[in-house]
Design an enzyme around this catalytic site. Structure first.
Site, PDB file in Angstrom:
ATOM      1  N   GLU A  74      -5.407  10.788  -6.858  1.00  0.00           N
ATOM      2  CA  GLU A  74      -5.147  12.099  -7.472  1.00  0.00           C
ATOM      3  C   GLU A  74      -6.623  12.528  -8.282  1.00  0.00           C
ATOM      4  O   GLU A  74      -7.205  11.726  -8.461  1.00  0.00           O
ATOM      5  CB  GLU A  74      -4.166  12.146  -8.494  1.00  0.00           C
ATOM      6  N   CYS A 272       0.477  15.553 -10.089  1.00  0.00           N
ATOM      7  CA  CYS A 272       0.893  16.788 -10.488  1.00  0.00           C
ATOM      8  C   CYS A 272      -0.060  17.852  -9.739  1.00  0.00           C
ATOM      9  O   CYS A 272       0.293  19.189  -9.715  1.00  0.00           O
ATOM     10  CB  CYS A 272       0.696  17.205 -12.047  1.00  0.00           C
ATOM     11  N   ASN A 403       6.380  16.418  -5.801  1.00  0.00           N
ATOM     12  CA  ASN A 403       5.958  15.360  -6.912  1.00  0.00           C
ATOM     13  C   ASN A 403       6.708  15.503  -8.077  1.00  0.00           C
ATOM     14  O   ASN A 403       6.602  16.649  -8.605  1.00  0.00           O
ATOM     15  CB  ASN A 403       4.617  15.392  -6.905  1.00  0.00           C
ATOM     16  N   GLU A 404       7.259  14.618  -8.658  1.00  0.00           N
ATOM     17  CA  GLU A 404       7.825  14.638  -9.806  1.00  0.00           C
ATOM     18  C   GLU A 404       8.751  16.113 -10.186  1.00  0.00           C
ATOM     19  O   GLU A 404       8.810  16.485 -11.287  1.00  0.00           O
ATOM     20  CB  GLU A 404       6.980  14.433 -11.022  1.00  0.00           C
TER      21      GLU A 404
HETATM   22  O1  AHR Z   1      -0.726   9.857 -12.932  1.00  0.00           O
HETATM   23  C1  AHR Z   1      -0.977  10.822 -13.881  1.00  0.00           C
HETATM   24  C2  AHR Z   1       0.323  11.769 -13.591  1.00  0.00           C
HETATM   25  O2  AHR Z   1       1.334  11.363 -14.046  1.00  0.00           O
HETATM   26  C3  AHR Z   1       0.596  12.353 -12.115  1.00  0.00           C
HETATM   27  O3  AHR Z   1      -0.195  13.498 -11.789  1.00  0.00           O
HETATM   28  C4  AHR Z   1       2.061  12.749 -12.421  1.00  0.00           C
HETATM   29  O4  AHR Z   1       2.710  12.887 -11.202  1.00  0.00           O
HETATM   30  C5  AHR Z   1       2.718  12.068 -13.601  1.00  0.00           C
HETATM   31  O5  AHR Z   1       3.222  12.799 -14.301  1.00  0.00           O
END
Ligand code: AHR
Length: 685
Positions: A74, A272, A403-404
């Protein structure tokens, strides 16, 4: 008198004899005391725990997926811009929120308005701004610009550097003198470029030069010479030693660390960052491909996420986009796993939703991505990929939607995505989010729903204390088999707590992860993929800790957590076999955690043993089903007696793998496990 003397002698001899006997008794007493003391205090600390570990090499329990251990990338902590993307110029296109951020005007402009930020607006919506400079005859070499780089520029002595700039000028005699300067303002490399009258056309001009010194914090000056106007955009400086020597490519030392892990997959672009603070800032893959000056920059959501770690100069230039991610996956032999936005912005932030009746463009993005990755050059998106230099498909096999994300709003959207994707591409496996936590109401709800949907892969995340990892090494023992598989998409033991700036990549966290990973490996029929998160952090520009690999502008260190990941990954084997104490899985007895695999390709048996106690242990490993083993096993050990040990730029190998050999006698190995150690034992069968 003689008799008296004789008596005296007798008494004397008897007394000596008595003394000798009592001395002997006292010596014995002393020995017994020492022996008992050893028994009580010393032996338990040195090899007294003798468990019998039975490894049944011929009893295959599960297949280890080639994807088992992968990496999660990321653009957080300056992971892409300022990180693996090797561009050294910050804000090269003047598109940051403050257009001159990173730039300083050198010298005193003669008139107001000599440096102007222009905005092309609708003429170029992807890259609207440029810098308009007016030069005067008598300002020769005394007017310029400085770019500070990403926390400075890491420059290496004798290495070549490629400078380039898009420019437009109405004059025939414009020159730009480029110089790299160290912290003292001393020149450590320079070149010059000249431009003739380009009229209304933009032209790329470039030059290469060699640096004459190394420094982690250089900056770049551009001195102008000439008379007339000059427009500049996309001012760029790349080192020549990029990954695979690709011009405008990636920082080689960082990619090498990934390649060394032989990861089974690479997940990108997050995290995120996929969701965005709001929908306008979501990651849109189509805007990250094609010519780099047409990749529309957006603010990086980690720029302002944490008030305790603000990074106002953090933007996503997308010089590193989806084409480059796919290419990277191919380079390092990892399956590409892109994650796309599910029509939902980050639920911790704006939590904006796309109305269901407006979801189509999002779904189309997903379908088009599959065509971009896998379509042949006759398809619309396959042709674009081919035009970028990759005529053969990338052969993408899986993709994540969301994601999440959590709640019924996610399930509702996910179902629509799934139907559309599976209808057109039934073989593409889909990764679905189970939210932010490995338990609790949100998790339970999603876990149920996703299993009802027969999800291919459920993405679980756990950022927890080391104790949690130790206590949950058996997490997957009782998971349903033969249904949805698990992708442990983000996990890392937190020495303090999630998003705390005090989290350390210390040995305590790494050994807890190793213990937990033996549980994942043992349950490889349930867990198909796993990745530590986040991956990279820049020591001067991070927002989130802990992270697997830390860099500064010139150096790189693998944390103990990196070495744990690497040891699992390069020793993943092909099939799980039982490793048992008293017929049971080894998940905490005497603080031992263990798993075993065979590697059908190399014909090796690989046993992983974690001693999470502060005591040295000697345990016997009995190998069953090994017809003929070699007389020695290769033992690779990660160890530190101090749980707080970590690696640093000055001591990068403080906790790093060390190799030794253990004798195999008959079918038995007596394995000495040092306090707080993780050993990988490799036996040729
Ligand atoms: O890894 C950091 C963050 O943690 C990521 O962006 C997210 O998916 C999680 O909350």
């Amino acid at each position: 008198m003689i008799n008296q003397n004789k008596n005296m002698r007798k008494i004397f001899l008897n007394r000596n004899k008595y003394l000798r006997i009592s001395e002997t008794i006292r010596l014995w007493q002393f020995c017994i005391v020492i022996f008992v003391t050893c028994l009580i205090y010393v032996f338990p600390a040195y090899g007294q725990t003798t468990n019998l570990i039975t490894v049944k090499a011929n009893e295959i329990k599960a297949t280890v997926q080639p994807t088992m251990w992968g990496v999660f990338f990321e653009d957080i902590n300056m992971g892409a811009d300022g990180g693996i993307y090797a561009e050294l110029v910050k804000n090269r296109s003047f598109e940051f929120f403050k257009p001159m951020m990173g730039w300083t005007i050198l010298g005193k402009p003669l008139t107001e308005g000599d440096f102007l930020i222009m905005n092309r607006q609708k003429m170029d919506t992807a890259n609207p701004r440029f810098l308009h400079i007016t030069l005067h005859k008598n300002s020769k070499g005394s007017i310029g610009l400085n770019n500070e780089g990403f926390r400075g520029m890491g420059i290496k002595n004798t290495l070549g550097y490629d400078f380039s700039v898009l420019c437009r000028t109405s004059s025939d005699n414009i020159k730009m003198h480029i110089e790299l300067v160290n912290g003292n303002g001393e020149n450590i490399g320079s070149t010059s470029v000249a431009s003739t009258n380009t009229g209304d056309e933009w032209k790329k001009i470039s030059a290469s030069f060699i640096a004459t010194a190394s420094t982690p914090k250089a900056s770049m000056n551009i001195w102008f010479e000439g008379d007339g106007t000059l427009d500049i955009d996309m001012v760029s400086l790349f080192p020549k030693d990029t990954w695979k020597g690709r011009p405008g490519g990636m920082r080689a030392d960082m990619i090498q660390m990934l390649a060394d892990m032989k990861p089974g997959f690479i997940r990108f672009p997050g995290g995120c960052i996929v969701e965005g603070f709001d929908l306008s800032q979501r990651y849109q893959w189509k805007k990250t491909i094609g010519p780099i000056d047409q990749r529309q920059l957006i603010i990086n959501r980690w720029n302002f996420e944490f008030t305790h770690r603000p990074t106002p100069d953090y933007f996503q230039t997308f010089g590193l986009g989806f084409f480059e991610y796919f290419q990277l996956a191919e380079d390092i032999g990892a399956e590409p796993l892109p994650i796309l936005n599910a029509g939902m912005a980050c639920q911790f932030n704006s939590a904006e939703l796309v109305p269901i009746n407006q979801l189509d463009p999002y779904i189309q993005d997903a379908l088009d991505l599959i065509e971009f990755a896998n379509g042949d050059s006759t398809t619309r998106w396959g042709k674009i990929r081919a035009g970028m230099g990759h005529p053969t498909p990338f052969n993408m096999k899986m993709m994540g939607v969301g994601n999440e994300n959590w709640g019924p709003q996610y399930v509702e959207r996910l179902k629509i995505f799934t139907k559309a994707i599976k209808e057109k591409y039934p073989n593409i496996k889909l990764v679905n989010s189970s939210g932010t936590d490995p338990n609790g109401e949100r998790f339970d709800y999603l876990n149920d729903e996703l299993r009802k949907m027969n999800a291919d892969l459920i993405d679980e995340h756990y950022y927890r204390r080391p104790e949690w990892f130790l206590a949950n090494a058996n997490r997957y023992d009782n998971y349903p088999r033969n249904t949805s598989k698990i992708f442990a998409g983000e996990y890392a033991a937190q020495s303090d707590k999630t998003v705390s700036v005090n989290n350390k990549n210390n040995w305590q966290t790494a050994i807890a992860e190793a213990a937990f990973m033996t549980g994942m490996e043992r349950n490889a029929d349930v867990v198909s993929m796993a990745s530590y998160a986040p991956l990279f952090a820049h020591a001067d520009g991070w927002q989130w800790t802990p992270d697997m690999i830390w860099v500064n502008n010139l150096q790189i260190i693998g944390t103990p957590n990196y070495y744990v990941q690497k040891l699992f990954s390069i020793n993943k084997g092909t099939n799980v076999v039982p490793a048992l104490i008293d017929g049971k899985a080894i998940e905490g007895k005497d603080s031992l955690y263990a798993s075993a695999v065979i590697d059908k390709i190399t014909n090796d048996l690989v046993i992983k043993v974690v001693n999470a106690s502060g005591k040295e242990q000697t345990n016997s490993i009995v190998l069953e089903g090994v017809k003929k083993a070699t007389s020695q096993a290769l033992v690779t050990t990660l160890q530190s007696g101090d749980l707080d040990s970590a690696n640093s730029f000055s001591a990068p190998q403080n906790v790093a793998p060390k190799e030794s050999f253990a004798a195999i006698k008959g079918n038995k190995i007596n394995l000495t496990s040092l306090p707080y150690s993780f050993s990988v034992i490799r036996i040729k069968m």
